[in-house]
Motif scaffolding. Structure first.
Motif, PDB file in Angstrom:
ATOM      1  N   LYS A 171      -4.339   2.078  48.003  1.00 51.16           N
ATOM      2  CA  LYS A 171      -2.939   1.640  48.054  1.00 51.16           C
ATOM      3  C   LYS A 171      -2.550   1.232  49.469  1.00 51.16           C
ATOM      4  O   LYS A 171      -1.919   0.191  49.670  1.00 51.16           O
ATOM      5  CB  LYS A 171      -2.031   2.760  47.556  1.00 51.16           C
ATOM      6  CG  LYS A 171      -0.579   2.379  47.488  1.00 51.16           C
ATOM      7  CD  LYS A 171       0.251   3.514  46.917  1.00 51.16           C
ATOM      8  CE  LYS A 171       1.718   3.129  46.891  1.00 51.16           C
ATOM      9  NZ  LYS A 171       2.545   4.198  46.335  1.00 51.16           N
ATOM     10  N   ARG A 172      -2.935   2.037  50.469  1.00 47.03           N
ATOM     11  CA  ARG A 172      -2.588   1.715  51.863  1.00 47.03           C
ATOM     12  C   ARG A 172      -3.250   0.426  52.330  1.00 47.03           C
ATOM     13  O   ARG A 172      -2.683  -0.340  53.102  1.00 47.03           O
ATOM     14  CB  ARG A 172      -2.994   2.871  52.791  1.00 47.03           C
ATOM     15  CG  ARG A 172      -2.773   2.613  54.271  1.00 47.03           C
ATOM     16  CD  ARG A 172      -1.287   2.401  54.567  1.00 47.03           C
ATOM     17  NE  ARG A 172      -1.065   2.063  55.941  1.00 47.03           N
ATOM     18  CZ  ARG A 172      -1.012   0.811  56.433  1.00 47.03           C
ATOM     19  NH1 ARG A 172      -1.190  -0.221  55.631  1.00 47.03           N
ATOM     20  NH2 ARG A 172      -0.789   0.612  57.715  1.00 47.03           N
ATOM     21  N   ASP A 229      -4.045   6.405  60.815  1.00 47.68           N
ATOM     22  CA  ASP A 229      -3.014   5.978  59.858  1.00 47.68           C
ATOM     23  C   ASP A 229      -3.525   6.062  58.412  1.00 47.68           C
ATOM     24  O   ASP A 229      -2.799   6.473  57.514  1.00 47.68           O
ATOM     25  CB  ASP A 229      -2.549   4.553  60.148  1.00 47.68           C
ATOM     26  CG  ASP A 229      -1.717   4.449  61.407  1.00 47.68           C
ATOM     27  OD1 ASP A 229      -1.180   5.479  61.866  1.00 47.68           O
ATOM     28  OD2 ASP A 229      -1.610   3.331  61.948  1.00 47.68           O
ATOM     29  N   LEU A 230      -4.780   5.667  58.217  1.00 43.93           N
ATOM     30  CA  LEU A 230      -5.340   5.724  56.871  1.00 43.93           C
ATOM     31  C   LEU A 230      -5.513   7.174  56.419  1.00 43.93           C
ATOM     32  O   LEU A 230      -5.235   7.509  55.270  1.00 43.93           O
ATOM     33  CB  LEU A 230      -6.675   4.978  56.829  1.00 43.93           C
ATOM     34  CG  LEU A 230      -7.254   4.705  55.452  1.00 43.93           C
ATOM     35  CD1 LEU A 230      -6.270   3.948  54.563  1.00 43.93           C
ATOM     36  CD2 LEU A 230      -8.556   3.934  55.572  1.00 43.93           C
ATOM     37  N   THR A 274      -5.415  -5.599  56.168  1.00 41.73           N
ATOM     38  CA  THR A 274      -4.906  -4.990  54.939  1.00 41.73           C
ATOM     39  C   THR A 274      -4.165  -6.015  54.092  1.00 41.73           C
ATOM     40  O   THR A 274      -4.075  -7.187  54.466  1.00 41.73           O
ATOM     41  CB  THR A 274      -3.958  -3.823  55.278  1.00 41.73           C
ATOM     42  OG1 THR A 274      -2.834  -4.343  55.984  1.00 41.73           O
ATOM     43  CG2 THR A 274      -4.648  -2.771  56.121  1.00 41.73           C
ATOM     44  N   VAL A 301      -5.208  -1.439  60.104  1.00 40.40           N
ATOM     45  CA  VAL A 301      -4.805  -0.040  59.959  1.00 40.40           C
ATOM     46  C   VAL A 301      -5.830   0.818  60.701  1.00 40.40           C
ATOM     47  O   VAL A 301      -7.031   0.556  60.636  1.00 40.40           O
ATOM     48  CB  VAL A 301      -4.673   0.375  58.471  1.00 40.40           C
ATOM     49  CG1 VAL A 301      -5.986   0.327  57.748  1.00 40.40           C
ATOM     50  CG2 VAL A 301      -4.056   1.752  58.350  1.00 40.40           C
ATOM     51  N   ALA A 324      -2.146   8.525  55.398  1.00 37.78           N
ATOM     52  CA  ALA A 324      -1.751   8.012  54.080  1.00 37.78           C
ATOM     53  C   ALA A 324      -2.506   8.733  52.960  1.00 37.78           C
ATOM     54  O   ALA A 324      -1.954   8.983  51.892  1.00 37.78           O
ATOM     55  CB  ALA A 324      -2.012   6.510  53.998  1.00 37.78           C
TER      56      ALA A 324
END
Length: 97
Positions: free
Chosen positions: A66-67, A33-34, A23, A29, A37
């Motif tokens: 963004k993540r 987690d994605l 990332t 990631v 987000a």
């Protein structure tokens, strides 16, 4: 009530996989987690990674970009009057009881 958003189309499943490996901050990631987000189910991220799905709504696409630390249009394309969204197959089917 929010107006309906045109879906965003993923530029490349391979690019998504690569960006998840490294990332913007240099760390990997996970799918979970994605999904957290983006505010979606992890299976949606899994389908995007495999190329089984190519669309997400604007808010999800923006949160994913963004993540991952990239601009929205690096990973996604807008759809609208001149760029139709691809039709997605329904991933969930009803099972008779």
């Amino acid at each position: 009530m929010r107006p309906k958003q045109n879906p965003m189309v993923l530029v490349s499943a391979d690019l998504l996989v690569q960006l998840m490996k490294r990332t913007g901050d240099g760390r990997e990631v996970s799918v979970r987690d994605l999904a957290d987000a983006a505010g979606c189910h992890p299976s949606k991220i899994g389908h995007l990674r495999k190329g089984e799905r190519r669309t997400a709504n604007h808010d999800e696409a923006l949160a994913i970009a963004k993540r991952l630390g990239v601009d929205l249009l690096v990973l996604w394309e807008h759809t609208g009057r001149t760029v139709p969204a691809p039709t997605e197959t329904e991933h969930l089917t009803a099972v008779p009881a």
